[in-house]
Scaffold this motif. Structure first.
Motif, short mmCIF file in Angstrom:
data_model
loop_
_atom_site.label_atom_id
_atom_site.label_comp_id
_atom_site.label_asym_id
_atom_site.label_seq_id
_atom_site.Cartn_x
_atom_site.Cartn_y
_atom_site.Cartn_z
N ALA A 1 0.83 -1.21 0.00
CA ALA A 1 0.00 0.00 0.00
C ALA A 1 0.86 1.25 0.00
O ALA A 1 0.56 2.24 -0.68
CB ALA A 1 -0.94 -0.02 1.20
N PHE B 1 -6.39 4.53 -3.01
CA PHE B 1 -7.44 3.96 -2.17
C PHE B 1 -8.72 3.80 -2.96
O PHE B 1 -9.36 2.74 -2.95
CB PHE B 1 -7.67 4.86 -0.95
CG PHE B 1 -8.97 4.59 -0.23
CD1 PHE B 1 -9.20 3.36 0.38
CD2 PHE B 1 -9.97 5.56 -0.18
CE1 PHE B 1 -10.40 3.10 1.03
CE2 PHE B 1 -11.16 5.31 0.48
CZ PHE B 1 -11.39 4.08 1.08
N THR C 1 -9.17 0.78 -5.21
CA THR C 1 -9.43 -0.54 -4.63
C THR C 1 -10.92 -0.79 -4.42
O THR C 1 -11.30 -1.91 -4.06
CB THR C 1 -8.73 -0.68 -3.27
OG1 THR C 1 -9.34 0.19 -2.31
CG2 THR C 1 -7.24 -0.38 -3.37
N SER D 1 -8.45 -2.52 0.46
CA SER D 1 -8.96 -1.16 0.66
C SER D 1 -8.58 -0.62 2.03
O SER D 1 -8.22 0.56 2.16
CB SER D 1 -10.48 -1.14 0.50
OG SER D 1 -10.86 -1.52 -0.80
N ALA E 1 -4.97 0.41 1.96
CA ALA E 1 -4.81 1.66 1.20
C ALA E 1 -5.30 2.85 2.00
O ALA E 1 -4.72 3.94 1.95
CB ALA E 1 -5.56 1.55 -0.13
N LEU E 2 -6.40 2.68 2.74
CA LEU E 2 -6.91 3.76 3.58
C LEU E 2 -5.93 4.09 4.69
O LEU E 2 -5.69 5.27 4.99
CB LEU E 2 -8.26 3.37 4.17
CG LEU E 2 -8.87 4.38 5.14
CD1 LEU E 2 -9.12 5.72 4.46
CD2 LEU E 2 -10.15 3.85 5.75
N LEU F 1 -3.22 6.22 3.35
CA LEU F 1 -3.72 7.58 3.13
C LEU F 1 -3.77 8.35 4.44
O LEU F 1 -3.33 9.52 4.50
CB LEU F 1 -5.10 7.50 2.48
CG LEU F 1 -5.87 8.82 2.33
CD1 LEU F 1 -5.09 9.81 1.47
CD2 LEU F 1 -7.25 8.55 1.72
#
Length: 469
Positions: free
Chosen positions: A137, A170, A173, A216, A219-220, A223
């Motif tokens: 990620a 993000f 995904t 996801s 990825a979050l 972020l």
């Protein structure tokens, strides 16, 4: 605060069950990581269905009557270099209620073993928050140089910022319906739509974390780590995990868990146009604005119950440094200054929580200028402890504003209730010409004797990036 004040809890309830376990399988393998999560329990679907119809009138909504400044328009398109990183969102005509599942996902049976879909989703989100960010990620958006290689040379990073890159990564995904629900216009109406109230009382913008797959969630996390400081990101993780502790202690209360946190993009992620990353749940609300008139990291609501707990193989005490700094400041006041700082009203909760945008009261308490040098130093340390939740560049700019001699001369310290941070009703405030910090101790809701606090950081000039108030 010393940890000996609190009884230690056992390690967090088993978080090893992945989202894929709802189908009776084990932890999802790499080939399944991008798959959408299963639907949450029917109770969450019901909550979403009961959301006021007005909240679904998203596109083209006018700003609230309080918004005196013109809001940025519906934000510009994604930066061109990143459009290839993920499909563009679908048209906005088919918005669903916050947290609603994608078509075809509702109505799945509870997993084997009697565990509700919501409990499984909490476990999956909690497991993700307790572990380090997946290297895959982070690698989607390499770090960018902070300075030119040679004096006078412009930076070679001409494309979108890493924050924008990670936002688009993000989004890539997500399923098409999730992408559609993620984005809303950057208007006052949507910006102020956050709360610490349970989701059935106050539906949130965007999509529920419990509907996200493993890829996801990773990825979050990447972020959020980019959008906050290291300690700020750790604080966000700890608060979300603490909410799962509350939920578990209440027998799986469907109003508190990590699965019910929602994430939204207000406006399109861009290195030039205004937009905001919003995360809102039971004890955490982040409103992180980019490319706005002011450095926008407020309003920021941070709360927690329990204050100290164990999860994921470590002990968590993420709010303690901030609380210790505030109460060390308060207790450093001699008796005469303590009396001068005492506020006339008692407080059962924060004064400027959700729905109180722009309602700053007149200053009360003792002026900073009346304090001794030791007390002044503690005030500055308290401010810094909170502001450093933000990403370093934002924190530096805000500290320069809050700690300027002119600002400090107009800063006041106040308190009420008790000087013991464990006593419900104990309240401390720092109020400057821009800065507003307050913290209050509440009675525990699910874990008696383990501590429960609410706090809020606001900025008169820069809430929501200074776009609306």
């Amino acid at each position: 605060m010393k940890q000996s004040r609190w009884r230690k809890t056992a390690a967090m309830a088993v978080l090893a069950t992945g989202i894929g376990a709802t189908l009776g399988g084990g932890y999802p393998g790499p080939e399944a990581q991008a798959a959408p999560a299963p639907a949450l329990a029917p109770s969450l679907m019901d909550m979403a269905a009961r959301a006021p119809l007005a909240r679904n009138e998203r596109d083209g909504a006018a700003p609230s009557p309080q918004a005196s400044n013109a809001a940025p328009g519906t934000a510009a398109r994604l930066d061109a270099p990143h459009q290839a990183a993920g499909a563009a969102p679908a048209p906005n005509a088919a918005r669903r209620a916050p947290g609603a599942a994608a078509p075809g996902q509702a109505g799945k049976p509870a997993p084997p073993g009697g565990k509700s879909g919501l409990a499984v989703a909490d476990a999956a989100v909690g497991q993700a928050m307790a572990r380090p960010i997946a290297s895959s990620a982070e690698a989607r958006c390499p770090a960018q140089p902070a300075k030119p290689e040679r004096p006078g040379e412009a930076s070679r990073t001409d494309g979108p910022s890493r924050l924008v890159c990670l936002a688009v990564a993000f989004e890539a995904t997500l399923t098409p319906p999730q992408r559609e629900a993620l984005r809303l216009p950057f208007t006052a109406k949507h910006a102020v739509s956050w709360s610490n109230r349970p989701v059935d009382e106050f539906p949130r913008n965007g999509i529920a974390l419990g509907t996200l797959g493993e890829d996801s969630l990773e990825a979050l996390k990447a972020l959020l780590r980019e959008a906050l400081s290291e300690s700020g990101y750790d604080t966000a993780r700890g608060i979300i995990l603490a909410d799962d502790k509350m939920s578990s202690a209440a027998g799986g209360n469907p109003r508190w868990g990590s699965a019910l946190y929602h994430v939204a993009f207000l406006g399109d992620p861009s290195s030039r146009e205004p937009w905001m990353l919003q995360l809102s749940g039971r004890h955490l609300a982040l409103n992180l604005a980019s490319n706005t008139r002011e450095t926008g990291v407020t309003p920021m609501f941070l709360g927690i119950e329990p204050r100290l707990f164990s999860a994921g193989g470590r002990d968590w005490a993420v709010m303690e440094p901030r609380l210790e700094s505030m109460y060390a400041m308060l207790r450093s006041l001699p008796p005469d200054q303590m009396a001068a700082a005492r506020l006339g009203d008692s407080h059962a909760d924060v004064l400027l929580g959700p729905g109180k945008d722009g309602h700053f009261p007149e200053a009360e308490g003792i002026p900073y200028s009346h304090l001794g040098e030791q007390q002044k130093q503690r005030v500055r340390a308290s401010i810094a402890a909170w502001v450093r939740t933000a990403a370093p560049a934002s924190a530096q700019a805000l500290l320069a504003a809050y700690l300027s001699p002119e600002a400090l001369e107009r800063t006041y310290i106040g308190w009420s209730g008790s000087t013991d941070d464990r006593v419900p009703g104990s309240y401390v405030r720092i109020d400057g010409p821009r800065l507003w910090l307050e913290t209050v101790t509440l009675a525990e809701e699910a874990l008696p004797g383990r501590g429960h606090v609410h706090t809020v950081w606001r900025d008169r000039k820069a809430d929501y990036g200074g776009c609306f108030f």
